[in-house]
Each structure stands twice: as structure tokens, then as C-alpha cells.
Design an enzyme around this catalytic site. Structure first.
Site, PDB file in Angstrom:
ATOM      1  N   GLU A  57      58.557  27.803  30.169  1.00  0.00           N
ATOM      2  CA  GLU A  57      58.567  28.210  28.603  1.00  0.00           C
ATOM      3  C   GLU A  57      59.905  27.880  28.217  1.00  0.00           C
ATOM      4  O   GLU A  57      60.057  27.325  27.239  1.00  0.00           O
ATOM      5  CB  GLU A  57      58.413  29.678  28.546  1.00  0.00           C
ATOM      6  CG  GLU A  57      58.269  29.970  27.017  1.00  0.00           C
ATOM      7  CD  GLU A  57      57.295  31.084  26.628  1.00  0.00           C
ATOM      8  OE1 GLU A  57      57.361  31.284  25.153  1.00  0.00           O
ATOM      9  OE2 GLU A  57      56.622  31.705  27.110  1.00  0.00           O
ATOM     10  N   VAL A  85      51.802  26.481  43.183  1.00  0.00           N
ATOM     11  CA  VAL A  85      51.182  25.850  44.121  1.00  0.00           C
ATOM     12  C   VAL A  85      51.715  25.775  45.722  1.00  0.00           C
ATOM     13  O   VAL A  85      51.281  25.498  46.502  1.00  0.00           O
ATOM     14  CB  VAL A  85      50.895  24.314  43.820  1.00  0.00           C
ATOM     15  CG1 VAL A  85      49.776  24.242  42.880  1.00  0.00           C
ATOM     16  CG2 VAL A  85      52.026  23.715  43.496  1.00  0.00           C
ATOM     17  N   SER A  87      55.463  28.074  47.678  1.00  0.00           N
ATOM     18  CA  SER A  87      56.457  29.144  47.571  1.00  0.00           C
ATOM     19  C   SER A  87      57.681  28.434  47.501  1.00  0.00           C
ATOM     20  O   SER A  87      58.025  27.409  48.337  1.00  0.00           O
ATOM     21  CB  SER A  87      56.266  30.121  48.657  1.00  0.00           C
ATOM     22  OG  SER A  87      55.186  30.821  48.533  1.00  0.00           O
TER      23      SER A  87
END
Length: 134
Positions: A57, A85, A87
């Protein structure tokens, strides 16, 4: 040569500071910045999903602001989507926000986050409504 416009320093928010955000490039079309994993982990020692969301964001919002400066508008977030998708457990996570649409009413950014090894850790999208400044 700096990849940041002169007005960029005025957008260092308290949350950005807490997260260790570093801005590297800023234009309406493309924004690049990063956060450290350390200090932004969840209980299992991996980057917190919320931290990824904040990075997505922040980058896209900065792009929307840069776009808004050219049309006399400001961007406010309408929809944030983040898919995790892989770590991240150390180093920094760097995001690249790319403009998908730069309109008079809506700006849309696609964001990809990668760890220091270049592995994609998350993808995201932010849609901003372009409104008149207050």
C-alpha cells in the site's frame, strides 16, 4: 542522480519509520522501496503478512500521489489485495509498484515483493480513487 522527486521527503509517515521503510525510486509509473524483515516478523520468525500489506500500500499510494500531482488530485485507497507466496526470514524485502492504469478517477498499481535472493515473497494490487485535495 537521485530517483526521488524533491517533494518525496514530505511523505515519510510514522508507520514507514517504525517499519524501517526506505524509498529508492518514485514516479507515477514506478515506485521502488524496501523494509527489513527484522523488526517486522510475526511470531514464527517470518515477515508478517500485514507488513507486506503495508509495503504494497505504501509503494502504490506514493505512485498514486505522484500521478495525482499531474492532474490536481490525490489518491485514496479503495481496494488492497496481497497474496503471500514465499516466506521471508532475513534481510530486506523490496517492492516494485508498477502502474496498471493512471486515470482521472482511478489509479491501479501491481506490486511485486522480493527478498534479497530475488525470490518473490508476495504480489499485490492497490486501487486508488483519485479525489480533489481537501
Amino acid at each position: 542522480m537521485s530517483n526521488l522527486p524533491d517533494w518525496a521527503p514530505e511523505f515519510n509517515s510514522p508507520l514507514d519509520e517504525k517499519m524501517g521503510f526506505q524509498l529508492a525510486e518514485l514516479s507515477a509509473e514506478r515506485v521502488v522501496g524496501s523494509i527489513p524483515v527484522e523488526g517486522n516478523e510475526q511470531i514464527f520468525g517470518i515477515l508478517h503478512g500485514g507488513a507486506s500489506g503495508v509495503l504494497v500500500e505504501t509503494l502504490a499510494s506514493l505512485g498514486a500521489y505522484a500521478h495525482g500531482r499531474t492532474i490536481g488530485k490525490v489518491g485514496v485507497g479503495l481496494d488492497l489485495n496481497v497474496t503471500h507466496v514465499h516466506s521471508a526470514t532475513r534481510g530486506r524485502v523490496t517492492g516494485v509498484a508498477t502502474a496498471v492504469k493512471l486515470g482521472k478517477r482511478v489509479a491501479v498499481y501491481s506490486v511485486e515483493l522480493r527478498d534479497d535472493e530475488g525470490t518473490v515473497t508476495a504480489t499485490g494490487r492497490l486501487t486508488c480513487q483519485m479525489i480533489d485535495p481537501r
